[in-house]
Design an enzyme around this catalytic site. Structure first.
Site, PDB file in Angstrom:
ATOM      1  N   CYS A 166      -8.632  -0.671 -11.710  1.00 47.33           N
ATOM      2  CA  CYS A 166      -7.786   0.372 -11.141  1.00 47.33           C
ATOM      3  C   CYS A 166      -6.565  -0.062 -10.615  1.00 47.33           C
ATOM      4  CB  CYS A 166      -9.250   0.834  -9.751  1.00 47.33           C
ATOM      5  SG  CYS A 166     -10.183  -0.126  -8.839  1.00 47.33           S
ATOM      6  N   HIS A 205       1.039  -1.126  -0.369  1.00 50.56           N
ATOM      7  CA  HIS A 205       0.289   0.112  -0.147  1.00 50.56           C
ATOM      8  C   HIS A 205       0.844   1.329   0.055  1.00 50.56           C
ATOM      9  CE1 HIS A 205      -3.545   3.149   1.910  1.00 50.56           C
ATOM     10  NE2 HIS A 205      -4.031   1.819   0.015  1.00 50.56           N
ATOM     11  N   ARG A 216       1.645  -9.785  -1.247  1.00 50.02           N
ATOM     12  CA  ARG A 216       1.560  -8.835  -2.122  1.00 50.02           C
ATOM     13  C   ARG A 216       2.496  -7.446  -1.631  1.00 50.02           C
ATOM     14  NH1 ARG A 216      -3.595  -4.939  -2.303  1.00 50.02           N
ATOM     15  NH2 ARG A 216      -2.315  -2.756  -2.192  1.00 50.02           N
ATOM     16  N   ASN A 266      -4.120  -5.560  -8.387  1.00 46.87           N
ATOM     17  CA  ASN A 266      -3.370  -5.408  -7.272  1.00 46.87           C
ATOM     18  C   ASN A 266      -3.901  -7.286  -6.686  1.00 46.87           C
ATOM     19  OD1 ASN A 266      -2.973  -3.454  -8.365  1.00 46.87           O
ATOM     20  ND2 ASN A 266      -3.222  -2.224  -6.277  1.00 46.87           N
ATOM     21  N   ASP A 267      -4.924  -7.056  -6.076  1.00 45.36           N
ATOM     22  CA  ASP A 267      -5.174  -7.972  -5.020  1.00 45.36           C
ATOM     23  C   ASP A 267      -5.755  -8.946  -5.943  1.00 45.36           C
ATOM     24  OD1 ASP A 267      -4.858  -7.054  -2.076  1.00 45.36           O
ATOM     25  OD2 ASP A 267      -6.870  -5.843  -2.284  1.00 45.36           O
ATOM     26  N   ARG A 304     -14.720   4.702  -3.696  1.00 48.51           N
ATOM     27  CA  ARG A 304     -14.919   3.114  -2.374  1.00 48.51           C
ATOM     28  C   ARG A 304     -14.876   3.181  -1.076  1.00 48.51           C
ATOM     29  NH1 ARG A 304      -9.723  -0.492  -3.118  1.00 48.51           N
ATOM     30  NH2 ARG A 304      -8.425   0.967  -1.250  1.00 48.51           N
ATOM     31  N   GLU A 333     -11.828  -8.492  -7.503  1.00 46.44           N
ATOM     32  CA  GLU A 333     -10.124  -9.018  -6.550  1.00 46.44           C
ATOM     33  C   GLU A 333     -10.132 -10.328  -6.122  1.00 46.44           C
ATOM     34  OE1 GLU A 333      -9.416  -4.745  -4.381  1.00 46.44           O
ATOM     35  OE2 GLU A 333     -10.816  -4.767  -3.992  1.00 46.44           O
ATOM     36  N   ARG A 391      -9.410   6.175  -3.189  1.00 40.01           N
ATOM     37  CA  ARG A 391      -9.300   5.285  -1.660  1.00 40.01           C
ATOM     38  C   ARG A 391      -9.657   5.889  -0.388  1.00 40.01           C
ATOM     39  NH1 ARG A 391      -3.797   3.736  -5.137  1.00 40.01           N
ATOM     40  NH2 ARG A 391      -4.733   1.049  -4.829  1.00 40.01           N
TER      41      ARG A 391
HETATM   42  C1  PEP Z   1      -6.716  -3.875  -5.557  1.00 37.96           C
HETATM   43  O1  PEP Z   1      -6.590  -4.329  -5.439  1.00 37.96           O
HETATM   44  O2  PEP Z   1      -5.878  -3.339  -7.576  1.00 37.96           O
HETATM   45  C2  PEP Z   1      -6.569  -1.773  -5.473  1.00 37.96           C
HETATM   46  C3  PEP Z   1      -6.943  -1.215  -6.470  1.00 37.96           C
HETATM   47  O3  PEP Z   1      -7.329  -1.397  -4.468  1.00 37.96           O
HETATM   48  P1  PEP Z   1      -5.295  -1.437  -3.564  1.00 37.96           P
HETATM   49  O4  PEP Z   1      -4.606  -1.470  -4.004  1.00 37.96           O
HETATM   50  O5  PEP Z   1      -5.716  -0.273  -2.184  1.00 37.96           O
HETATM   51  O6  PEP Z   1      -5.894  -3.148  -2.594  1.00 37.96           O
HETATM   52 MG    MG Z   2      -7.754  -4.256  -3.426  1.00 42.41          MG
END
Ligand code: PEP
Ligand code: MG
Length: 761
Positions: A679, A366, A642, A631-632, A509, A608, A473
């Site tokens: 995203c 993050h 991650r 990402n998730d 979100r 996700e 976020r």
């Molecule tokens: C993701 O998981 O891709 C996402 C956009 O959310 P975050 O990176 O804030 O978990």
């Molecule tokens: Mg995420």
């Protein structure tokens, strides 16, 4: 002592050794003793000569240490390194590879057990035990040695990084550039000065720092000691009725330890030698820890905890006086630390921060995402970085290559200055793309949105032509506070975002905490946080938090009509239904309170969790849009944390399964007539972005720093060409090959400098 106990003790002793040589000596002495062998030695591979050098031994001639060496393929040591596995022989001298080394005074040792010392798949050396008797070491002995050698590998890797097997705690040599490797977090290059960041009351991470005014440091120390004496006396009194007098004797011990003849005096000596009070304290406490650790007496080992406790108390008082807010952040500060959290980052004076380097973490942690949004070159996972030694040292951070140079030479600095200049020209060249639509030369149009968290992202996003916010976020403003912000406070924050982009959409979100995103005032301790209580799971369990947030969003949107609400970490239809139900309720309530008609906002579901991919058609029909959090999604598809440096190289969005999952989501969402965006960070990388466009994503949302690069890529590659690249890529079963194929394409299109400056070697 049972084997496991022994293991634990050796590891602890090695860890607390004052320097590398001592660590090796402790290792060989304890292994020899525990295993009852005649010899234990460590051979380390010298990269320059490619030879195994005897670095420590118990049992062989000590004079041969640092003198005797074997070629990489020579002897049983070489064999063990080459095979990358333990070698266990009861009659070593009969083995064809056996090599007799007369300098070591080696007798005929018949049994040989060697274990390679491996770090990140590379052999660093070999740990060996030998014995005169012919006997085969049993399985548990083999496992014991292998375990220790795995432990030793971290120590060796670190020592290597700090300067070719020198003692680790000596001051860095002047004028020698040292290079450390990690993982690129947020791209870019910066030259600046290191500012060590460390959590309060963590004595091990206190950096050395030159005392500007010795007398003042001593005075600070005396005040802290006095304060601790006071605390201890108070504690003593408080316990008068609870503890027996002999138990309370401990407090007298404490008071004596604080004396000028004891700890107090030792710390003053270190200050006089030049360190600041906190650094001097760390040095003294560390030394005592080592001395105690070497003792076998359990009573004395207990005292170790007392010294540490006292150390922490003194540190807490020193830090209180110091007040980190008064810390000096020079222009172009590069924050370095074991771990730097998003909360630590946002509390710094951001206008002075030029880059970030951390020991832990991975590219999509993050903090790295926030750093990217702020345009701060960031390298994470630099596991060998000797953080405490680097305060106020000059650094070059090359976040394209994931490298950090400490005390760079003049030539290196000049070279990097050229690269920085070139990068600036590239950015200037990209300005032309600010107001152009994201449309391929053959007319395929996608929307480019910005990911926001801070207000700074809004300004930068608008400046670079974002067509709305694809991911706000909301946890970021929550992180900046000391408690949950109230409804009015949230309404004010959200309104700024909505107003800035109106009438363009702003996708908010709902609170996505848990996992690696903790609020300081709402700590969640779990063994397995990524699979635990996070995102929508928390807010559905706490409808009061969810409702306040939704109501604040609805109120903030009055008069703008551009609010979209997005639900994170969805894994079932039920969660969507629950959330929709609460949102409906909030709409009714706000309508009643405000006396104006409130429309139901557009609601979207984030993809996700892999379960969501396979059920996306069912889910999409319940909402207005779909947005992939890649990402998730990558983390969960590949079962790769991650944030974990160790597995960072297998976390890749180019994995064929990830790409196939994305295509399924696009096709299925479109089949049921819902728009689909993405995203996660792969939307902001020009290389992956062209694949996403080819897949048919309607919108890409990314940090402001990437908007222009991605727009240029889209405006350069014809859709038809992107499609055929995608088709080709989808046939390939290997992530690395896919990545190279995409990069070749970028090269052909002359777009390589969008992901790596030309001047880079
Ligand atoms: C993701 O998981 O891709 C996402 C956009 O959310 P975050 O990176 O804030 O978990
Ligand atoms: Mg995420």
């Amino acid at each position: 002592m049972p084997m496991l106990e022994e293991l634990r003790k050796i590891v602890q002793d090695v860890d607390s050794a004052p320097n590398f040589t001592a660590a090796l000596d402790i290792m060989v002495a304890s292994v020899r003793k525990t295993m009852g062998t005649e010899v234990c030695s460590v051979y380390l591979l010298d990269d320059k000569t490619n030879r195994y050098v005897l670095m420590a031994t118990e049992g062989l001639n000590p004079e041969s240490i640092g003198v005797v060496s074997l070629a990489w393929n020579e002897g049983l040591v070489g064999l063990c390194g080459a095979r990358e596995e333990p070698i266990n022989l009861d009659n070593a001298s009969a083995h064809p590879k056996y090599h007799y080394l007369p300098e070591t005074g080696e007798e005929k040792y018949n049994s040989f057990l060697g274990a390679p010392i491996m770090h990140r798949r590379k052999v660093l050396g070999v740990l060996v035990v030998q014995q005169r008797d012919q006997r085969k070491f049993d399985e548990s002995e083999e496992a014991f040695l292998v375990t220790l050698s795995a432990q030793l590998s971290g120590v060796v890797a670190h020592a290597k990084a700090v300067g070719a097997f020198e003692t680790t705690r000596t001051a860095p040599r002047a004028n020698v550039t040292r290079m450390f490797s990690g993982i690129a977090g947020a791209t870019g290059i910066v030259i600046g000065r290191a500012v060590v960041m460390y959590p309060p009351a963590d004595i091990d991470s206190v950096p050395d720092r030159i005392a500007e005014d010795t007398d003042e440091e001593i005075a600070l120390l005396q005040q802290a000691l006095e304060a601790v004496r006071h605390d201890v006396a108070e504690l003593n009194e408080k316990m008068a009725n609870t503890l027996m007098p002999e138990e309370r004797a401990l407090f007298d011990v404490y008071l004596r330890m604080l004396d000028d003849n004891a700890l107090g005096g030792e710390i003053v000596e270190r200050i006089v030698a030049g360190n600041w009070a906190q650094g001097a304290l760390r040095e003294v406490i560390e030394e005592h820890m080592q001395a105690f650790a070497a003792m076998d007496d359990p009573y004395l080992r207990e005292r170790m905890a007392d010294v540490r406790d006292l150390g922490l108390r003194i540190l807490a008082h020193l830090q209180k006086q110091d007040g980190s807010s008064l810390r000096d952040f020079p222009e172009k500060s590069i924050l370095i630390g074991e771990e730097i959290t998003t909360a630590m980052l946002v509390e710094t004076p951001l206008d002075k921060i030029a880059g970030i380097v951390t020991v832990t973490g991975a590219a999509n942690s993050h903090m790295a995402i926030v750093a990217r949004a702020l345009g701060l070159p960031t390298v994470v996972g630099v596991s060998d970085l000797p953080v405490t030694q680097l305060d106020d040292t000059e650094l070059i951070v090359d976040a394209y290559q994931g490298r950090v140079y400490v005390q760079p030479s003049r030539q290196l600095r000049t070279r990097y200055k050229d690269i920085i200049k070139e990068e600036q020209q590239l950015v200037a060249g990209l300005e032309a793309y600010k107001d152009l639509p994201a449309e391929t030369p053959d007319g395929h149009r996608v929307a480019l949105y910005v990911n926001t968290g801070l207000m700074a992202d809004v300004a930068r996003g608008k400046e670079r032509g974002a067509e709305g916010v694809g991911l706000y976020r909301t946890e970021i403003p929550f992180m900046l506070r000391e408690r949950f912000p109230g409804e009015e406070e949230q309404r004010g924050i959200y309104r700024q975002q909505l107003e800035a982009f109106s009438p363009r959409p702003v996708t908010m979100r709902t609170l996505d905490i848990g996992g690696d995103k903790d609020l300081p005032y709402f700590p969640i301790k779990e063994d397995n946080p990524a699979l635990g209580w996070r995102g929508i799971r928390i807010t559905l369990d706490h409808p009061e938090i969810f409702m306040v947030q939704i109501r604040a969003m609805l109120k903030a949107a009055i008069g703008f009509d551009n609010l979209q609400v997005m639900l994170p970490m969805i894994s079932s239809v039920f969660e969507i239904e629950e959330a929709l139900h609460l949102i409906h309720r909030a709409v009714m309530e706000v309508q009643e309170e405000e006396g104006v008609p409130i429309a139901m906002p557009r609601v979207g579901v984030m993809v996700e969790v892999p379960a969501t991919v396979l059920q996306i058609a069912d889910m999409a029909q319940l909402v207005d849009f779909v947005s992939v959090g890649s990402n998730d999604l990558t983390q969960y598809m590949l079962a790769v944390d991650r944030n974990n440096t160790r597995v960072a190289d297998i976390y890749t969005p180019y994995h064929p399964s990830v790409l196939r999952a994305l295509q399924i989501v696009v096709d299925e969402a479109h089949r049921v007539g819902r728009p689909v965006g993405i995203c996660g960070e792969m939307a902001g990388d020009p290389a992956t972005a062209i694949l996403l466009v080819a897949m048919g994503f309607d919108s890409l949302s990314m940090s402001a720093s990437n908007l222009l690069r991605v727009r240029k890529a889209i405006r350069t590659i014809p859709f038809i060409q992107a499609r055929s690249l995608l088709e080709q890529v989808m046939q390939v079963d290997n992530a690395a090959v896919i990545k190279s194929l995409v990069e070749f394409e970028l090269e052909d299109l002359g777009l390589m400098d969008l992901i790596r400056p030309k001047n880079k070697g």
